[in-house]
Design an enzyme around this catalytic site. Structure first.
Site, short mmCIF file in Angstrom:
data_model
loop_
_atom_site.label_atom_id
_atom_site.label_comp_id
_atom_site.label_asym_id
_atom_site.label_seq_id
_atom_site.Cartn_x
_atom_site.Cartn_y
_atom_site.Cartn_z
N HIS A 142 28.94 30.09 48.23
CA HIS A 142 28.50 29.97 47.03
C HIS A 142 28.65 28.57 46.50
CE1 HIS A 142 27.95 34.39 45.39
NE2 HIS A 142 27.71 34.27 46.86
N TYR A 152 28.97 35.27 34.95
CA TYR A 152 30.13 35.60 33.94
C TYR A 152 29.64 35.52 32.79
CZ TYR A 152 34.10 34.47 37.23
OH TYR A 152 34.78 34.34 38.33
N PRO A 184 42.39 38.42 36.66
CA PRO A 184 41.40 37.98 37.73
C PRO A 184 40.09 37.17 37.01
CG PRO A 184 41.04 40.33 37.03
CD PRO A 184 42.09 39.90 36.34
N LYS A 210 42.19 33.60 41.14
CA LYS A 210 43.32 32.81 41.67
C LYS A 210 44.23 33.65 42.36
CE LYS A 210 41.56 29.00 40.36
NZ LYS A 210 40.40 29.06 41.46
N TYR A 252 38.00 25.95 39.66
CA TYR A 252 37.37 27.27 40.11
C TYR A 252 37.41 27.29 41.78
CZ TYR A 252 34.92 31.38 40.36
OH TYR A 252 34.54 33.04 40.53
#
Length: 387
Positions: free
Chosen positions: A72, A197, A289, A293, A381
């Site tokens: 991604h 998200y 979560p 990580k 990220y």
């Protein structure tokens, strides 16, 4: 029995450590409380940082990951009726994330260790650690004794390793959030090409995936929620309400094959070592979560520990072993902050007043309109570089 490194736990941390040590000519025995079948089917994280992918590839356990993983180049933040893409390819060129389930990483590592003659012991439910403060630690289990030079505690938050450290040695930092995630796996094609998200007044939602045919979803629910209160029809209705907030987006639904609740918490134990015991992964730290990580931090710990043990066996120097905790904790606390930041940015809190809600939306606007702010999110990220 005797080995050089006794490893407690056959999750990603313990298995990867055993494999990396094997590549350096260092022997180990892995002891796991659960059955092999349970470990290989345990659904956990699914987002691998660039550094994690590179580590697995370099260790020759990334063939299936490269074939079946889903690379991604961005994620979407969805709020206030609009979607905003964080474009990794523009903000952090050459770095991305790959969606590949933790259980698949575990399967790959178990297969590699067994192919190399690795000693993996499953269904060991009575392991006990002894003489950790000496240079002759050992582990007992099932009436047997395993002598070793070092012990690696990779057995998670509820394992035996961290409680084996004497009282007063560790300082523990903890934060519990007033909500949980209801997670589901569904046999349905993902409704988007990248993770979504979503922040709504009803709570957070996450659209993710595990394969081109399997989707993964999460819903923010109250802490202590009864999973029986969430039949499939209610789950899909709530996911649609929280995700179908931008024009033209329709959430595909299908058969739900797994459902579970995950309390949201943060935890760090310092130091991550005592005598000849070294903690790695969830046995030393937990992150919510939201920032993806947990697994990636475990890989980072194991990389540091591998180098430290290699130095000790090759040169007799304990310099890297002495600095293990300090080296790991720098990354751990950065990940803790990022995970806390993502969690507070995207979830609703019962204690929020209208002023705090407006602040939250204002910061989301800043992240999605400022290249500098978006780059901070992106580089954390995809994972900060090792070293």
């Amino acid at each position: 029995m005797r080995t050089q490194v006794g490893i407690i736990g056959a999750g990603p941390a313990g298995l990867l450590l055993s494999h990396l040590l094997h590549l350096r000519g260092i022997s180990s025995v892995v002891l796991e409380r659960q059955s092999r079948d349970h470990v290989e089917k345990r659904v956990r994280a699914g987002v691998l940082e660039q550094g994690t992918v590179d580590t697995l590839t370099a260790a020759a356990v990334g063939d299936r990951l490269r074939r079946e993983g889903l690379p991604h180049q961005g994620i979407e933040l969805r709020y206030d009726g609009a979607g905003h893409r964080i474009a990794f390819e523009e903000l952090v060129p050459g770095r991305s994330i790959t969606v590949y389930g933790q259980q698949e990483v575990v399967k790959d590592l178990i297969a590699a260790r067994l192919a190399d003659g690795g000693d993996l012991r499953f269904e060991v439910d009575d392991a006990a650690l002894h003489d950790l403060g000496t240079d002759r630690p050992y582990v007992t289990f099932g009436g047997e004794r395993l002598d070793c030079d070092f012990v690696a505690g990779c057995d998670g938050f509820h394992g035996v390793s961290r409680p084996s450290i004497p009282a007063g040695v560790l300082t523990e930092y903890e934060r519990e959030y007033p909500f949980a995630w209801l997670g589901i796996l569904a046999r349905v094609k993902p409704s988007a090409e990248e993770l979504i998200y979503a922040r709504t007044d009803r709570g957070f939602a996450l659209h993710s995936m595990r394969s081109p045919e399997v989707s993964r979803f999460y819903l923010q629910v109250p802490l202590g929620e009864d999973i029986d209160a969430w039949p499939d029809e209610r789950v899909w209705a709530e996911l649609k309400t929280r995700l179908e907030t931008v024009p033209g987006f329709v959430l595909a639904t299908g058969e739900i094959t797994e459902k579970g609740l995950t309390p949201m918490r943060s935890f760090v134990a310092e130091p991550m070592q005592y005598g000849r015991l070294f903690l790695a992964g969830d046995s030393a730290h937990i992150v919510p979560p939201t920032g993806a990580k947990g697994l990636n931090l475990a890989v980072a710990d194991v990389r540091v520990l591998t180098e430290a043990l290699t130095q000790w066996y090759e040169t007799g120097s304990g310099e890297l072993l002495d600095g293990y905790s300090q080296a790991c904790l720098r990354r751990v606390w950065r990940a803790q902050h990022f995970s806390w930041w993502m969690t507070t940015l995207l979830h609703t809190f019962e204690s929020q007043d209208p002023y705090e809600q407006r602040l939250q939306l204002s910061y989301l606007d800043y992240v999605t309109s400022s290249e500098a702010a978006a780059k901070t999110l992106a580089e954390n990220y995809v994972g900060l570089p090792f070293g």
